[in-house]
Design an enzyme around this catalytic site. Structure first.
Site, PDB file in Angstrom:
ATOM      1  CE  LYS A 281      33.783  60.893  27.108  1.00 14.27           C
ATOM      2  NZ  LYS A 281      34.993  60.706  27.945  1.00 14.27           N
ATOM      3  NE  ARG A 355      40.346  51.219  28.399  1.00 16.58           N
ATOM      4  CZ  ARG A 355      40.834  51.749  29.525  1.00 16.58           C
ATOM      5  NH1 ARG A 355      41.115  50.963  30.557  1.00 16.58           N
ATOM      6  NH2 ARG A 355      41.003  53.051  29.626  1.00 16.58           N
TER       7      ARG A 355
END
Length: 505
Positions: A281, A355
């Site tokens: 990130k 996920r």
């Protein structure tokens, strides 16, 4: 304030709530409601007329706003009234005041009144207070949620400024206070988990503290460590967690008050810190990724609340916990993971890690054959793009998705139904595995994540996924009953679903 060593064992400051049948003139402060436009009026049927006139005059002199969420501090000298009065806006007209207006007004007033000691809330718009006023229950809940004082790591040992606050709610019954206290304290525990710095809260400590809190209210807890996860074939959780020196965990909670009847399975994403892994990130704002276990925290808090309230439905919680780090053993783009249950996933983005751990947990949760499944996560930045910072997105099977969204609106968390368009599913196709974890297209990212999770849900199981990437953590100023930082969303939505299932099946 707790030290770094003790913060995990501490509980944040939540004001003591109590019922009241009359205004105590020796109280330290009073909260009243305001309605109107340019000429505001004080909402109260219990204050003496002279006190009403004085408070109204002071409010008008200071141009106090009756807008919901606005609070004006007043100094009054009226017989039978505490010297400090907080005038909380309730809107234009008393006939239009909703339960959420009452909760927001009480929460805003509670934040303003922190540190004042004994405070009487006179916000419910009807009755004399000697008998139960149904709306007073909403005032109690808003005051409990809004009076939260976040923990801070400190070496000074000082107490925070609302440690001794007591909020008396005029017109509330004992059962209203008990319920508000149970929910407010469960939300506080959720917020504490999220706000705890990631060097103190990591999978091992997170699971241990959650199990401790659960067992204290009669909930059974089981923790699978990293070896058990590897042996059990939890490839998603192991894969995401293998780049960290602090290995992953899977927490299982079981609340079973009924020998028969429906079971609701809850699953929450517990990424205790998310660097993005190899798909790193940007540095700006990365410190906020301490909140990436907000889904896990809210699931744990929901189970705590259900147990404390004695909700008559069986609940299982499956909570995967991992730290997503770019270490030498990190999983890579191009890797193929074998998930729990056998499905294979090609990794195209290591920052689509939530996920993966949810998928493992969903398959495990489905093995218990629940009647309903809810999973929640701070899952996608696309949720914030689509719905902003305060509106959760709900995907899943149509009927249950709608039920969850409707209940969320009733409690004020305001989740919004979102579709799962079939044409987006092809973006998850892989040439080397059963599917990829992240589609190459930038469009519909929240919906694609929902489609990914759907692949792991048992066929015909009523299921809802709640994406709270924005709503779980408030990066701006406090408002209503929400502080800066962790909010506790969507705990009250999930609790409302549990109570609805208990009542209707």
């Amino acid at each position: 304030m707790p030290s770094a060593k003790s913060i995990l064992a501490a509980s944040s400051d939540v004001p003591t709530l109590a019922s009241a049948k009359e205004i105590d003139p020796t109280a330290d402060a009073l909260v009243v409601g305001l309605v109107g436009g340019d000429e505001v009026e004080v909402v109260s049927s219990v204050l003496p007329s002279a006190a009403l006139d004085e408070i109204a005059a002071a409010a008008r002199a200071l141009k106090a706003s009756a807008k919901v969420g606005k609070v004006t501090a007043l100094s009054v000298r009226a017989e039978g009234v505490p010297p400090v009065v907080f005038a909380a806006g309730l809107g234009d007209a008393i006939s239009d005041v909703t339960n959420e207006d009452l909760r927001q007004a009480a929460g805003s007033a509670a934040r303003a009144a922190r540190g004042h000691g004994n405070v009487v809330f006179v916000l419910a718009p009807a009755g004399d207070g000697k008998e139960r006023i149904p709306e007073a229950a909403e005032v109690a809940l808003g005051a409990g949620l809004g009076g939260f004082g976040a923990l801070k790591v400190s070496g000074s040992g000082e107490e925070s400024d609302n440690a001794t606050d007591s909020f008396a709610i005029l017109g509330a019954a004992a059962e209203d206070i008990e319920r508000a206290t149970a929910i407010a304290e469960s939300v506080a525990a959720t917020r504490d988990f999220i706000n705890t710095p990631p060097n103190l809260l990591y999978p091992e400590t997170f699971a241990a503290r959650a199990a401790e809190l659960a067992e204290a209210v009669g909930v059974t807890a089981e923790i699978l460590d990293d070896q058990a996860l590897r042996d059990g074939g939890f490839g998603g959780i192991v894969g995401v967690g293998q780049g960290s020196t602090r290995p992953p965990r899977l927490l299982r909670l079981t609340y079973a008050p009924k020998s028969e009847g429906p079971t609701v399975a809850l699953v929450g994403k517990g990424i205790t810190f998310d660097t993005g892994g190899i798909s790193l990130k940007p540095a700006a704002g990365m410190e906020q990724m301490t909140m990436d276990m907000g889904g896990a925290a809210s699931v744990i808090g929901t189970v705590l609340a259900a147990a404390r309230l004695g909700v008559g439905v069986n609940v299982t919680a499956t909570v995967p916990m991992a730290e997503n780090m770019p270490g030498g053993n990190s999983y890579r783009p191009g890797d193929v993971l074998t998930m729990y249950g056998g499905r294979t996933v090609e990794i195209t983005n290591t920052d689509a890690e939530g996920r993966l751990i949810l998928a493992d947990a969903i398959v495990r949760a489905c093995e218990d054959n629940p009647d309903y499944l809810i999973d929640t996560a701070t899952l996608t930045g696309a949720q914030m793009v689509a719905l902003g910072m305060r509106t959760p997105g709900v995907m899943g099977t149509a009927d249950f998705r709608g039920r969850v969204a409707a209940l969320s609106k009733e409690v004020g968390e305001n989740a919004w139904e979102m579709p799962l368009p079939e044409e987006l599913r092809e973006g998850l196709d892989s040439k080397v595995a059963d599917m990829v974890n992240s589609a190459s297209s930038r469009w519909g990212g929240m919906l694609v994540a929902g489609l990914f999770l759907r692949e792991f849900v048992s066929e015909d199981l009523p299921w809802a996924h709640i994406d709270v990437a924005g709503p779980a953590f408030n990066t701006g100023g406090a408002w209503g009953y929400y502080p800066t930082g962790a909010t506790g969303v969507p705990l009250r939505t999930m609790l409302a679903v549990l109570e609805d299932v208990a009542a209707k099946g």
